[in-house]
Design an enzyme around this catalytic site. Structure first.
Site, PDB file in Angstrom:
ATOM      1  N   ASP A 168      33.279 -60.101  70.074  1.00 36.26           N
ATOM      2  CA  ASP A 168      32.875 -59.984  71.350  1.00 36.26           C
ATOM      3  C   ASP A 168      34.242 -60.478  72.308  1.00 36.26           C
ATOM      4  O   ASP A 168      33.961 -61.224  73.056  1.00 36.26           O
ATOM      5  CB  ASP A 168      31.743 -61.141  71.428  1.00 36.26           C
ATOM      6  CG  ASP A 168      30.470 -60.746  70.812  1.00 36.26           C
ATOM      7  OD1 ASP A 168      30.617 -60.875  69.414  1.00 36.26           O
ATOM      8  OD2 ASP A 168      29.446 -60.447  71.226  1.00 36.26           O
ATOM      9  N   TYR A 200      33.222 -53.906  76.073  1.00 41.52           N
ATOM     10  CA  TYR A 200      32.296 -54.029  77.214  1.00 41.52           C
ATOM     11  C   TYR A 200      32.324 -53.078  78.292  1.00 41.52           C
ATOM     12  O   TYR A 200      32.002 -53.201  79.597  1.00 41.52           O
ATOM     13  CB  TYR A 200      32.126 -55.454  77.750  1.00 41.52           C
ATOM     14  CG  TYR A 200      31.826 -56.414  76.948  1.00 41.52           C
ATOM     15  CD1 TYR A 200      32.483 -56.883  75.680  1.00 41.52           C
ATOM     16  CD2 TYR A 200      30.539 -57.167  76.732  1.00 41.52           C
ATOM     17  CE1 TYR A 200      32.182 -57.766  74.537  1.00 41.52           C
ATOM     18  CE2 TYR A 200      30.032 -58.059  75.810  1.00 41.52           C
ATOM     19  CZ  TYR A 200      31.094 -58.503  74.798  1.00 41.52           C
ATOM     20  OH  TYR A 200      30.580 -59.059  73.751  1.00 41.52           O
ATOM     21  N   ASN A 234      26.474 -54.059  69.779  1.00 38.44           N
ATOM     22  CA  ASN A 234      25.595 -53.734  70.620  1.00 38.44           C
ATOM     23  C   ASN A 234      26.071 -52.788  71.670  1.00 38.44           C
ATOM     24  O   ASN A 234      25.962 -51.806  72.211  1.00 38.44           O
ATOM     25  CB  ASN A 234      24.356 -54.472  71.226  1.00 38.44           C
ATOM     26  CG  ASN A 234      25.086 -55.753  71.759  1.00 38.44           C
ATOM     27  OD1 ASN A 234      25.771 -56.381  71.074  1.00 38.44           O
ATOM     28  ND2 ASN A 234      24.647 -55.929  73.053  1.00 38.44           N
ATOM     29  N   HIS A 319      27.041 -57.747  63.443  1.00 40.01           N
ATOM     30  CA  HIS A 319      27.069 -58.123  64.707  1.00 40.01           C
ATOM     31  C   HIS A 319      25.909 -59.218  65.114  1.00 40.01           C
ATOM     32  O   HIS A 319      26.328 -60.501  65.644  1.00 40.01           O
ATOM     33  CB  HIS A 319      26.801 -57.036  65.577  1.00 40.01           C
ATOM     34  CG  HIS A 319      27.257 -57.531  67.047  1.00 40.01           C
ATOM     35  ND1 HIS A 319      28.693 -57.873  67.356  1.00 40.01           N
ATOM     36  CD2 HIS A 319      26.498 -57.423  68.086  1.00 40.01           C
ATOM     37  CE1 HIS A 319      28.504 -58.275  68.740  1.00 40.01           C
ATOM     38  NE2 HIS A 319      27.211 -57.897  69.223  1.00 40.01           N
ATOM     39  N   HIS A 329      19.695 -64.366  72.255  1.00 34.59           N
ATOM     40  CA  HIS A 329      19.420 -63.358  71.256  1.00 34.59           C
ATOM     41  C   HIS A 329      18.865 -64.081  69.886  1.00 34.59           C
ATOM     42  O   HIS A 329      18.918 -63.688  68.830  1.00 34.59           O
ATOM     43  CB  HIS A 329      20.789 -63.065  70.588  1.00 34.59           C
ATOM     44  CG  HIS A 329      21.793 -62.262  71.818  1.00 34.59           C
ATOM     45  ND1 HIS A 329      21.258 -61.293  72.684  1.00 34.59           N
ATOM     46  CD2 HIS A 329      22.993 -62.639  72.204  1.00 34.59           C
ATOM     47  CE1 HIS A 329      22.247 -60.967  73.403  1.00 34.59           C
ATOM     48  NE2 HIS A 329      23.311 -61.767  73.234  1.00 34.59           N
ATOM     49  N   HIS A 356      27.787 -61.630  68.625  1.00 39.24           N
ATOM     50  CA  HIS A 356      26.581 -61.291  69.656  1.00 39.24           C
ATOM     51  C   HIS A 356      26.243 -62.703  70.574  1.00 39.24           C
ATOM     52  O   HIS A 356      26.289 -62.275  71.528  1.00 39.24           O
ATOM     53  CB  HIS A 356      25.639 -61.028  68.562  1.00 39.24           C
ATOM     54  CG  HIS A 356      24.446 -60.327  69.472  1.00 39.24           C
ATOM     55  ND1 HIS A 356      24.826 -59.300  70.568  1.00 39.24           N
ATOM     56  CD2 HIS A 356      23.215 -60.384  69.316  1.00 39.24           C
ATOM     57  CE1 HIS A 356      23.670 -58.821  71.205  1.00 39.24           C
ATOM     58  NE2 HIS A 356      22.783 -59.255  70.206  1.00 39.24           N
ATOM     59  N   VAL A 357      26.236 -63.572  70.093  1.00 38.79           N
ATOM     60  CA  VAL A 357      25.906 -64.886  70.637  1.00 38.79           C
ATOM     61  C   VAL A 357      27.434 -65.500  71.333  1.00 38.79           C
ATOM     62  O   VAL A 357      28.392 -65.671  70.412  1.00 38.79           O
ATOM     63  CB  VAL A 357      25.467 -66.011  69.820  1.00 38.79           C
ATOM     64  CG1 VAL A 357      25.163 -67.363  70.514  1.00 38.79           C
ATOM     65  CG2 VAL A 357      24.002 -65.465  69.287  1.00 38.79           C
ATOM     66  N   HIS A 358      27.497 -65.641  72.592  1.00 43.01           N
ATOM     67  CA  HIS A 358      28.884 -65.821  73.184  1.00 43.01           C
ATOM     68  C   HIS A 358      29.315 -67.420  72.919  1.00 43.01           C
ATOM     69  O   HIS A 358      29.330 -67.990  74.053  1.00 43.01           O
ATOM     70  CB  HIS A 358      29.223 -65.509  74.469  1.00 43.01           C
ATOM     71  CG  HIS A 358      28.737 -63.774  74.613  1.00 43.01           C
ATOM     72  ND1 HIS A 358      28.132 -63.401  75.684  1.00 43.01           N
ATOM     73  CD2 HIS A 358      28.913 -63.049  73.524  1.00 43.01           C
ATOM     74  CE1 HIS A 358      28.275 -62.035  75.373  1.00 43.01           C
ATOM     75  NE2 HIS A 358      28.545 -61.749  74.142  1.00 43.01           N
TER      76      HIS A 358
END
Ligand SMILES: [Fe+2]
Length: 466
Positions: A168, A200, A234, A319, A329, A356-358
């Protein structure tokens, strides 16, 4: 004379048992006391130095490499030229022989709404020697650029190898800090396991694909010199029917080629490679994975192929995390977990890396495979055949940190912290690997979280400290 009656002693004992049990039941792992200063994640502006294109007519830019076969003797070299399609050869030579060789690539372009890509070149260099430094040159006589990489050692059970881990990433000031910290880490990662969500670009109006170009120029300083192993997140889907873009993954698949056919995969979103002492399986959280789907069939056939006498370390990249105690999420990875977790336990996967999770989180070795919808057994339990799950979607992207956690911290969660950073998985031999996570706000060498991994096949000792 004893002031306490036997019944009151009994009550005290019962109360203290209850209290101690409740403490035990509530103890999770560690939530870091380090709280990062709240800052907005701001993208670096287009004129930033890290985004500048090299000078010269048709100069190759956005140069990146990844493993090009199943065993580490090939490299895919990719780059973009803006002015014309010419420049589709790579000239390369090993540090030892100096004999120059040439490989031809293919050129691709794509359109996305009102954006037209430059000329995207992909060229696979094959039959390389193991453990050898190669120089390579891309471009034509107008403007050539020279880079280098080192091939991995021959696949074998006790080959040390050091992976960097990022996810990410995006292209904010924080992203730049993460990449710099990875580059300056004295542990010297030799290849990057990238767990998805690259540029992004889709956060911009009409998924402004210029941001795919800027991202590739930004990370070139690392990925032109060492392979990054790609996972689709994603933000690679770029599905935008409102502007006529109905084919998912269009920019990603044009820009990032992976050696999926070498592992009998039928799509670039799931594949495997061997590298040194590791067997790496990349999965797609955003492709069909249910029973009878191509990904499901492939994985079912793939896992039994892993020979731990050849590659002791079995690593899975995906991911969307299966175990995540942040409120972002939450449970998005649950259906895939239900499908595949029994296989991971059966085949003793060492480590599962997700993004995925920041934020950052590391699990204990746990599994949750007993539940059958009527038995109510739906809590993860300690399981020494299970992987450790690491969520490392903390590259520093534009959407900012995930700092909202579920409370209390679940028992399966060993360590969690809402900070940006990267990790290093440093394999020593078939039994031991040292893992460390490095938050951006520390010095380059500081390990904010670390542990020794004991290989699940050769040394399945309980590593947990609790
Ligand atoms: Fe994501």
């Amino acid at each position: 004379m004893n002031p306490l009656s036997s019944s009151s002693i009994c009550s005290i004992v019962i109360i203290s048992i209850l209290v101690s049990n409740s403490v035990l039941l509530c103890i999770g792992g560690k939530t870091s006391i380090y709280v990062r200063k709240a800052e907005k994640s701001v993208e670096m502006p287009l004129h930033s130095d890290v985004f500048q294109a090299p000078s010269g007519y048709n100069a190759p830019q956005q140069v990146h490499i990844t493993q090009g076969d199943h065993i580490g003797k090939a490299v895919i070299v990719s780059w973009v030229t803006q002015d014309e399609p010419r420049s589709n050869t790579v000239v390369y030579w090993s540090e030892n022989s100096k004999e120059k060789k040439k490989a031809m690539g293919k050129v691709y372009t794509y359109k996305f709404y009102n954006y037209t890509s430059g000329y995207i070149h992909h060229c696979t260099i094959r039959n390389l020697e193991y453990d050898t430094k190669y120089y390579y040159v891309v471009g034509d006589r107008n403007s050539m650029r020279k880079f280098w990489f080192t091939t991995p050692p021959e696949v074998g059970p006790d080959v040390p190898y050091t992976f960097g881990i990022m996810g990410d990433l995006g292209q904010t000031y924080a992203s730049n800090l993460t990449l710099t910290h990875y580059e300056k880490n004295p542990l010297n990662g030799q290849a990057v396991l990238f767990v998805g969500d690259l540029s992004y670009a889709d956060n911009h109006p009409n998924h402004d694909n210029v941001r795919w170009d800027t991202w590739a120029r930004f990370v070139e300083r690392s990925v032109a010199y060492q392979p990054w192993i790609w996972t689709a997140g994603n933000h690679e889907i770029d599905f935008a029917p409102e502007i006529g873009e109905t084919k998912p993954f269009k920019p990603y698949t044009h820009r990032y080629h992976v050696p999926y056919r070498a592992s009998q995969s039928t799509a670039p979103f799931w594949y495997s490679i061997k590298r040194a002492s590791t067997y790496i399986i990349v999965l797609s959280s955003y492709s069909a994975y249910g029973k009878y789907t191509p990904q499901n069939q492939w994985l079912e056939q793939e896992l039994p192929k892993v020979n731990r006498s050849e590659t002791p370390w079995l690593i899975v990249l995906m991911h969307s995390p299966w175990y995540n105690s942040y409120s972002y999420h939450y449970m998005e990875g649950e259906t895939m977990r239900v499908m595949y977790e029994p296989w991971f336990v059966e085949h003793k996967v060492d480590i599962v890396l997700s993004g995925h999770v920041h934020a950052y989180e590391r699990s204990e070795r746990i599994s949750n495979v007993a539940y059958n919808i009527v038995n109510g057994i739906c809590s993860p339990v300690k399981d020494q055949s299970a992987p450790i799950y690491i969520t490392i979607g903390d590259g520093g992207n534009i959407e900012g940190l995930a700092n909202n956690m579920t409370e209390p911290q679940p028992e399966y969660s060993a360590y969690r912290e809402a900070s940006f950073g990267h990790a290093i998985f440093d394999i020593k031999n078939r039994t031991h690997a040292h893992y460390s996570w490095h938050r951006n706000h520390d010095g380059y060498a500081v390990e904010a979280d670390s542990m020794w991994f004991f290989n699940r096949f050769w040394n399945p000792v309980d590593e947990s400290s609790r």
